[in-house]
Design a protein around this motif. Structure first.
Motif, PDB file in Angstrom:
ATOM      1  N   ASN A  84     -26.793  35.752 -43.715  1.00 28.96           N
ATOM      2  CA  ASN A  84     -28.072  36.455 -43.831  1.00 28.96           C
ATOM      3  C   ASN A  84     -27.927  37.710 -44.689  1.00 28.96           C
ATOM      4  N   ARG A  85     -28.459  37.653 -45.895  1.00 30.64           N
ATOM      5  CA  ARG A  85     -28.485  38.863 -46.727  1.00 30.64           C
ATOM      6  C   ARG A  85     -29.915  39.369 -46.922  1.00 30.64           C
ATOM      7  N   LEU A  86     -30.741  39.064 -45.936  1.00 29.69           N
ATOM      8  CA  LEU A  86     -32.085  39.655 -45.911  1.00 29.69           C
ATOM      9  C   LEU A  86     -31.987  40.992 -45.182  1.00 29.69           C
ATOM     10  N   ALA A  87     -33.069  41.735 -45.209  1.00 31.63           N
ATOM     11  CA  ALA A  87     -33.084  43.014 -44.493  1.00 31.63           C
ATOM     12  C   ALA A  87     -33.547  42.839 -43.053  1.00 31.63           C
ATOM     13  N   GLU A  88     -33.742  41.610 -42.611  1.00 31.25           N
ATOM     14  CA  GLU A  88     -34.180  41.371 -41.236  1.00 31.25           C
ATOM     15  C   GLU A  88     -33.450  40.154 -40.691  1.00 31.25           C
ATOM     16  N   GLU A  89     -33.584  39.955 -39.376  1.00 29.93           N
ATOM     17  CA  GLU A  89     -32.920  38.814 -38.744  1.00 29.93           C
ATOM     18  C   GLU A  89     -33.486  37.498 -39.256  1.00 29.93           C
ATOM     19  N   THR A  90     -32.714  36.431 -39.115  1.00 30.39           N
ATOM     20  CA  THR A  90     -33.223  35.109 -39.463  1.00 30.39           C
ATOM     21  C   THR A  90     -32.484  34.060 -38.640  1.00 30.39           C
ATOM     22  N   THR A  91     -32.909  32.807 -38.747  1.00 25.39           N
ATOM     23  CA  THR A  91     -32.186  31.649 -38.198  1.00 25.39           C
ATOM     24  C   THR A  91     -32.546  30.482 -39.099  1.00 25.39           C
ATOM     25  N   TYR A 132     -35.895  15.006 -43.986  1.00 24.71           N
ATOM     26  CA  TYR A 132     -36.034  16.163 -43.094  1.00 24.71           C
ATOM     27  C   TYR A 132     -36.076  17.431 -43.938  1.00 24.71           C
ATOM     28  N   TRP A 133     -36.193  18.557 -43.287  1.00 25.39           N
ATOM     29  CA  TRP A 133     -36.120  19.811 -44.052  1.00 25.39           C
ATOM     30  C   TRP A 133     -35.645  20.925 -43.150  1.00 25.39           C
ATOM     31  N   TYR A 134     -35.290  22.041 -43.750  1.00 24.73           N
ATOM     32  CA  TYR A 134     -34.827  23.179 -42.960  1.00 24.73           C
ATOM     33  C   TYR A 134     -35.595  24.430 -43.351  1.00 24.73           C
ATOM     34  N   HIS A 135     -35.741  25.326 -42.390  1.00 27.47           N
ATOM     35  CA  HIS A 135     -36.492  26.562 -42.622  1.00 27.47           C
ATOM     36  C   HIS A 135     -36.144  27.557 -41.520  1.00 27.47           C
ATOM     37  N   PRO A 136     -36.432  28.849 -41.713  1.00 27.73           N
ATOM     38  CA  PRO A 136     -36.152  29.824 -40.659  1.00 27.73           C
ATOM     39  C   PRO A 136     -37.089  29.615 -39.474  1.00 27.73           C
ATOM     40  N   HIS A 137     -36.649  30.078 -38.300  1.00 27.06           N
ATOM     41  CA  HIS A 137     -37.525  30.012 -37.129  1.00 27.06           C
ATOM     42  C   HIS A 137     -37.690  31.397 -36.538  1.00 27.06           C
ATOM     43  N   HIS A 138     -37.528  32.398 -37.381  1.00 25.39           N
ATOM     44  CA  HIS A 138     -37.724  33.784 -36.948  1.00 25.39           C
ATOM     45  C   HIS A 138     -38.703  34.403 -37.940  1.00 25.39           C
ATOM     46  N   ASN A 139     -39.714  35.096 -37.424  1.00 30.60           N
ATOM     47  CA  ASN A 139     -40.713  35.685 -38.315  1.00 30.60           C
ATOM     48  C   ASN A 139     -41.160  34.631 -39.328  1.00 30.60           C
ATOM     49  N   VAL A 373     -52.566  29.308 -21.765  1.00 29.37           N
ATOM     50  CA  VAL A 373     -51.614  30.400 -21.999  1.00 29.37           C
ATOM     51  C   VAL A 373     -51.402  30.584 -23.499  1.00 29.37           C
ATOM     52  N   ALA A 374     -51.508  31.841 -23.943  1.00 30.81           N
ATOM     53  CA  ALA A 374     -51.169  32.182 -25.326  1.00 30.81           C
ATOM     54  C   ALA A 374     -49.800  32.845 -25.306  1.00 30.81           C
ATOM     55  N   THR A 375     -48.825  32.237 -25.980  1.00 30.22           N
ATOM     56  CA  THR A 375     -47.470  32.791 -25.989  1.00 30.22           C
ATOM     57  C   THR A 375     -47.239  33.557 -27.281  1.00 30.22           C
ATOM     58  N   VAL A 376     -47.039  34.840 -27.174  1.00 30.26           N
ATOM     59  CA  VAL A 376     -46.658  35.614 -28.354  1.00 30.26           C
ATOM     60  C   VAL A 376     -45.351  36.332 -28.021  1.00 30.26           C
ATOM     61  N   GLY A 377     -44.567  36.635 -29.048  1.00 33.26           N
ATOM     62  CA  GLY A 377     -43.280  37.264 -28.798  1.00 33.26           C
ATOM     63  C   GLY A 377     -42.278  36.218 -28.339  1.00 33.26           C
TER      64      GLY A 377
END
Ligand code: C2O
Ligand code: CU
Length: 473
Positions: A84-91, A132-139, A373-377
């Motif tokens: 991860n060379r972004l300025a924020e977390e990722t997965t 298939y494909w891949y992508h972040p699951h954070h933000n 139920v609305a799930t946020v966070g």
């Protein structure tokens, strides 16, 4: 042509020092990727729109848009370090792969997010052939909306014969006039309506002009919808594409209704596209999903010389992936009802349910609900707990005025009915597009233990409530 801009990492190129297919064939099937191969997420600049427009600052894997195509063979074991060379977390989430829960890439649920400057190694086998494909699951709305994604292709042990195997990874960007990405992520309008629909569609990272084809050619076209929110409805003019797989999983080959290929966000469709027109002819591929907003995606341009006299008539049905067959008579049934969004209050009141007011929505960011139920966070108690090894049917009722591509992690499911009518092909999918007010039943064996995300893949809907966790135990 634009294909060449996309680096393809095959097992061959992953395995350093072993040149040639003959060599790789001799390697044990558990051979792991070259440790030098990794995905590096970081800011980059790419020419999305071409001259005279300036380059667009994006977030990319390995400076490529889309990221490198990971290509493996069914049953291979992959080892993919992600830096991860972004300025924020990722997965990274490998969408549609039936992998162990710890490799699923969901922060706070299956792993700690990858902090800036650090690395996480994903390691798993690929049990199913397909696209298939891949992508972040954070933000996700921001990270995918700024470009992070790539294709993951798993080849059959015995592939069908085609002349060319082509990937079109579709992305939808919201660009300003200066080709910069508009940073109005998560605005109230996108979240309460149909998500962040952009104004620039790219195929494999560029706004394309033509796709060169030859008369008599048979192409396997793998479509991947990597857009945040845009649904595609693709028309191939005088061609009659046959669907051979959906979300990676083989389906009885068929021409879709009206010849139109509909792909919700995150969905994949594999087509057999036979090039039946004459040398020198040219056709537009048109996306007309949204009424009144049809546009040309790309031109099919036939070369002057034919490839052969006529397209082959060899079989096109793919070998099945041997998924566990749900037992519908003994299955446990679970009701899953979706509410919310613009006009959702009215629909809830009609049902005698209290609704969220627009003010509540603005304040809490809770706009979409699953079973109330609305799930946020991040704190996510399971909305459903499924007995492992048993068959389950989810009866999904879309009581909203909007389309939703619902995705379940860790499993593929059969789509068995729509509005009470059995589906003709009982498609295996991992993401199913529900029409407004539609009820869709899906069935599967819950054979993969863990806490799995279940969410709308319109990322603005996901992040404003439309997600939950399904526990298999
Ligand atoms: Cu494409 Cu939750 O994922
Ligand atoms: Cu949705």
């Amino acid at each position: 042509m634009f294909q060449s801009r996309t680096a393809v990492l095959t097992r061959r190129s992953l395995l350093s020092g072993t040149a040639g297919l003959a060599c790789t064939a001799l390697l044990p099937r558990q051979a792991v990727a070259n440790p030098d191969f990794k995905l590096v997420a970081k800011p980059a600049r790419v020419a999305l729109t071409g001259k005279p427009h300036p380059e667009t600052p994006v977030w990319a894997y390995n400076d490529l848009m889309p990221g490198p195509t990971i290509r493996a063979r069914q049953g291979d074991r992959l080892r993919i370090p992600v830096e991860n060379r972004l300025a924020e977390e990722t997965t990274v989430h490998f969408h549609g792969i039936r992998l162990p829960n710890a490799m699923d890439g969901v922060p706070h649920l299956t792993q700690t997010a990858i902090a800036p400057g650090s690395e996480f190694v994903y390691e798993f086998s690929v049990p199913d052939a397909g696209t298939y494909w891949y992508h972040p699951h954070h933000n996700s709305a921001v990270q995918v909306g700024r470009g992070l994604c790539g294709a993951l292709i798993v080849d059959e042990r015995e592939p069908i014969h085609v002349d060319r195997d082509v990937v079109w990874l579709l992305q939808d960007w919201r660009l300003q006039n200066d080709a910069q990405i508009s940073d109005d992520f998560r605005n109230m309008h996108d979240m309460t309506h149909n998500g962040r629909i952009g104004n620039t569609v790219t195929v494999n990272g560029t706004v394309p002009e033509t796709f060169s084809v030859r008369s008599g050619e048979r192409i396997r076209l793998r479509l991947i919808n990597a857009a945040n929110a845009r649904i595609f409805g693709l028309n191939f003019a005088r061609h009659r594409p046959k669907v051979i797989a959906i979300d990676g999983q083989p389906v009885e080959p068929h021409e879709p209704a009206d010849g139109r290929i509909v792909l919700g966000p995150a969905m994949r469709v594999d087509l057999i596209l036979d090039m039946v027109a004459k040398p020198g002819e040219r056709f537009q591929v048109v996306d007309d999903f949204y009424r009144g907003l049809a546009y040309r995606v790309i031109d099919l341009a036939y070369a002057d010389a034919p490839y052969r006299d006529r397209v082959p008539d060899t079989p096109i049905a793919l070998p099945s992936n041997a998924l566990p067959e749900p037992d519908l008579t003994g299955a446990q049934r679970h009701e899953v009802t979706f509410h919310g969004g613009m006009m959702g209050q009215m629909m809830m009141r009609d049902r005698g349910l209290g609704g969220l007011s627009m003010r509540d929505m603005m304040h809490s960011g809770k706009i979409w609900l699953i079973n109330g139920v609305a799930t946020v966070g991040h704190v996510m108690q399971p909305m459903l707990t499924l007995a492992r090894g048993r068959s389950h049917v989810l009866v999904m009722a879309n009581e909203t005025a909007w389309w939703h591509p619902m995705h379940l992690h860790g499993h593929s499911f059969r789509v068995i009915s729509r509005n009470g009518v059995p589906t003709r092909y009982r498609e295996w999918q991992d993401t199913v597009l529900m029409e407004p007010r539609e009820t869709v039943e899906i069935a599967f064996v819950a054979d993969n233990p863990g806490d799995w995300m279940f969410h709308c893949h319109i990322l603005e809907h996901q992040e404003s409530g439309m997600m939950g966790v399904i526990r298999v135990t």
